[in-house]
Design a protein around this motif. Sequence first.
Motif, PDB file in Angstrom:
ATOM      1  N   UNK A 188       0.830  -1.201   0.000  1.00 18.45           N
ATOM      2  CA  UNK A 188       0.000   0.000   0.000  1.00 18.45           C
ATOM      3  C   UNK A 188       0.863   1.249   0.000  1.00 18.45           C
ATOM      4  N   UNK A 189       0.513   2.185  -0.869  1.00 17.95           N
ATOM      5  CA  UNK A 189       1.185   3.486  -0.907  1.00 17.95           C
ATOM      6  C   UNK A 189       0.135   4.577  -0.708  1.00 17.95           C
ATOM      7  N   UNK A 190       0.596   5.721  -0.224  1.00 13.75           N
ATOM      8  CA  UNK A 190      -0.296   6.855   0.008  1.00 13.75           C
ATOM      9  C   UNK A 190      -0.005   7.936  -1.019  1.00 13.75           C
TER      10      UNK A 190
ATOM     11  N   UNK B 289      -5.282   9.610  -0.602  1.00 16.96           N
ATOM     12  CA  UNK B 289      -5.853   8.319  -0.960  1.00 16.96           C
ATOM     13  C   UNK B 289      -4.761   7.258  -1.022  1.00 16.96           C
ATOM     14  N   UNK B 290      -5.165   6.005  -0.902  1.00 13.66           N
ATOM     15  CA  UNK B 290      -4.211   4.924  -0.975  1.00 13.66           C
ATOM     16  C   UNK B 290      -4.376   4.143  -2.278  1.00 13.66           C
ATOM     17  N   UNK B 291      -3.261   3.578  -2.723  1.00 15.02           N
ATOM     18  CA  UNK B 291      -3.244   2.760  -3.931  1.00 15.02           C
ATOM     19  C   UNK B 291      -2.330   1.574  -3.663  1.00 15.02           C
ATOM     20  N   UNK B 292      -2.262   0.662  -4.628  1.00 12.66           N
ATOM     21  CA  UNK B 292      -1.564  -0.602  -4.386  1.00 12.66           C
ATOM     22  C   UNK B 292      -0.598  -0.902  -5.531  1.00 12.66           C
ATOM     23  N   UNK B 293       0.548  -1.433  -5.170  1.00  6.93           N
ATOM     24  CA  UNK B 293       1.587  -1.721  -6.139  1.00  6.93           C
ATOM     25  C   UNK B 293       2.302  -3.004  -5.763  1.00  6.93           C
TER      26      UNK B 293
ATOM     27  N   UNK C 224      10.530   4.068  -5.283  1.00 10.02           N
ATOM     28  CA  UNK C 224      11.485   4.756  -6.151  1.00 10.02           C
ATOM     29  C   UNK C 224      10.833   5.889  -6.927  1.00 10.02           C
ATOM     30  N   UNK C 225       9.495   5.873  -7.049  1.00 11.78           N
ATOM     31  CA  UNK C 225       8.772   6.946  -7.730  1.00 11.78           C
ATOM     32  C   UNK C 225       8.395   8.082  -6.792  1.00 11.78           C
ATOM     33  N   UNK C 226       8.816   7.984  -5.532  1.00  9.80           N
ATOM     34  CA  UNK C 226       8.547   9.054  -4.583  1.00  9.80           C
ATOM     35  C   UNK C 226       7.219   8.944  -3.859  1.00  9.80           C
ATOM     36  N   UNK C 227       6.536   7.802  -3.961  1.00 10.53           N
ATOM     37  CA  UNK C 227       5.270   7.616  -3.255  1.00 10.53           C
ATOM     38  C   UNK C 227       5.527   7.147  -1.821  1.00 10.53           C
ATOM     39  N   UNK C 228       4.737   7.632  -0.887  1.00  8.34           N
ATOM     40  CA  UNK C 228       4.901   7.271   0.516  1.00  8.34           C
ATOM     41  C   UNK C 228       4.361   5.864   0.760  1.00  8.34           C
TER      42      UNK C 228
ATOM     43  N   UNK D 291      -0.428   3.551 -13.336  1.00  8.04           N
ATOM     44  CA  UNK D 291       0.078   2.193 -13.169  1.00  8.04           C
ATOM     45  C   UNK D 291      -0.240   1.578 -11.820  1.00  8.04           C
ATOM     46  N   UNK D 292      -0.858   2.346 -10.922  1.00  5.09           N
ATOM     47  CA  UNK D 292      -1.230   1.841  -9.608  1.00  5.09           C
ATOM     48  C   UNK D 292      -2.651   1.285  -9.637  1.00  5.09           C
ATOM     49  N   UNK D 293      -2.924   0.385  -8.720  1.00  2.35           N
ATOM     50  CA  UNK D 293      -4.246  -0.234  -8.644  1.00  2.35           C
ATOM     51  C   UNK D 293      -5.034   0.367  -7.497  1.00  2.35           C
ATOM     52  N   UNK D 294      -6.346   0.420  -7.687  1.00  7.77           N
ATOM     53  CA  UNK D 294      -7.265   0.906  -6.670  1.00  7.77           C
ATOM     54  C   UNK D 294      -8.495   0.019  -6.665  1.00  7.77           C
ATOM     55  N   UNK D 295      -9.279   0.086  -5.608  1.00  9.73           N
ATOM     56  CA  UNK D 295     -10.526  -0.654  -5.554  1.00  9.73           C
ATOM     57  C   UNK D 295     -11.608   0.116  -6.319  1.00  9.73           C
ATOM     58  N   UNK D 296     -12.436  -0.609  -7.049  1.00  9.31           N
ATOM     59  CA  UNK D 296     -13.474   0.021  -7.857  1.00  9.31           C
ATOM     60  C   UNK D 296     -14.466   0.798  -7.006  1.00  9.31           C
ATOM     61  N   UNK D 297     -14.727   0.309  -5.803  1.00  7.62           N
ATOM     62  CA  UNK D 297     -15.700   0.981  -4.955  1.00  7.62           C
ATOM     63  C   UNK D 297     -15.117   2.182  -4.218  1.00  7.62           C
ATOM     64  N   UNK D 298     -13.807   2.437  -4.410  1.00  4.90           N
ATOM     65  CA  UNK D 298     -13.179   3.588  -3.785  1.00  4.90           C
ATOM     66  C   UNK D 298     -12.813   3.407  -2.327  1.00  4.90           C
TER      67      UNK D 298
END
Length: 247
Positions: A89-91, A96-100, A116-120, A178-185
Motif C-alpha cells: 500500500x502506498x499513500x 488516498x491509498x493505492x496498491x503496487x 522509487x517513484x517518490x510515493x509514501x 500504473x497503480x491499482x485501486x478498488x473500484x468501490x473507492x
Amino acid sequence: MDRLIYTSMTGANHTLNQQATVAHNLANASTTGYRSETNAFRAVPLYGDGLPTRAFVVDSTTGSDFTTGPIETTGRDLDVAVRGPGWITVQLDNGEEAYTRNGSLQVSPNGLLLTQNGLKVKGDAGVISVPPDTRVTIGVDGTVSTVPLNALPNTVAIVGRIKLVNPSEENLVKGADGLFRQKDGKEALADARVRLIDGALEGSNVNVVHEMVSMIALARQFDMQMKMLENADRNAQQASQIMVVRA
C-alpha cells in the motif's frame, strides 16, 4: 453493405487501440512489478431508424493479468517482493491509498519510507518514518526495523509495519499511473497472510514472445479489415453501375 462497412471500419479503429496496449506492455517488459493489460473485442448493434442491421466493434478492456512475475534476488535491504497474492500500500499526495507490486523502496532525506517513484509507503498506523543514521531492514510480515549505525547489532527498534493487503482481483482497477485501486473507492483491509521476500524484486509479468505474436496478428487483422473496406467500396461502385445501366 452498411453492416460490412461499419464492422470493418470500427474493427480497424479498435485494432489500432489494441496495438497501443500491446506496445505499452512491451515497453514495460522490464518494469518492476508491472501487470500486463489485456483486451478483447465485442460486437455492439447500432440502434436507430429502421432495423438494427449495423454493428460496431468495440475494444473491451478486460483488465490486467495478475500472474506473478519472476522473482529476482538483489540482496538490497530496501528491496522486497510480495510472495504470491498481495499488494504493497502506498499513500498518494491527496491522501488516498493505492496498491503496487513494486517493492523497490528508499528513504527520503526527511526520513520517510518511499517507493522509487517518490510515493509514501503506508503502514498500519500511517506513513512510516525512519530515524536518521540507521540501517533499515524489512521482515517477511512487512515489519520495518532499524539499527543505529554506531550501536550494537542487537539494538533493534521497530518503526512500523508496511500495510499489506490482498483485495479481490475483480474489485481492482488499474489507473493511468500504473497503480491499482478498488473500484468501490474504499480502502482495503490489511491482510496478515500476505508475506514478503526481502532482498528481492518481482519482475514484470509481460510475456514478450506472446506480445510480439499478438502484435503481428493485430497487424494482419488490420490489413484484413482494410481489404474488407476496399471490397465494400468496390461492390458499392459496381452496384451503382448496374443501377445506372438498368435505368
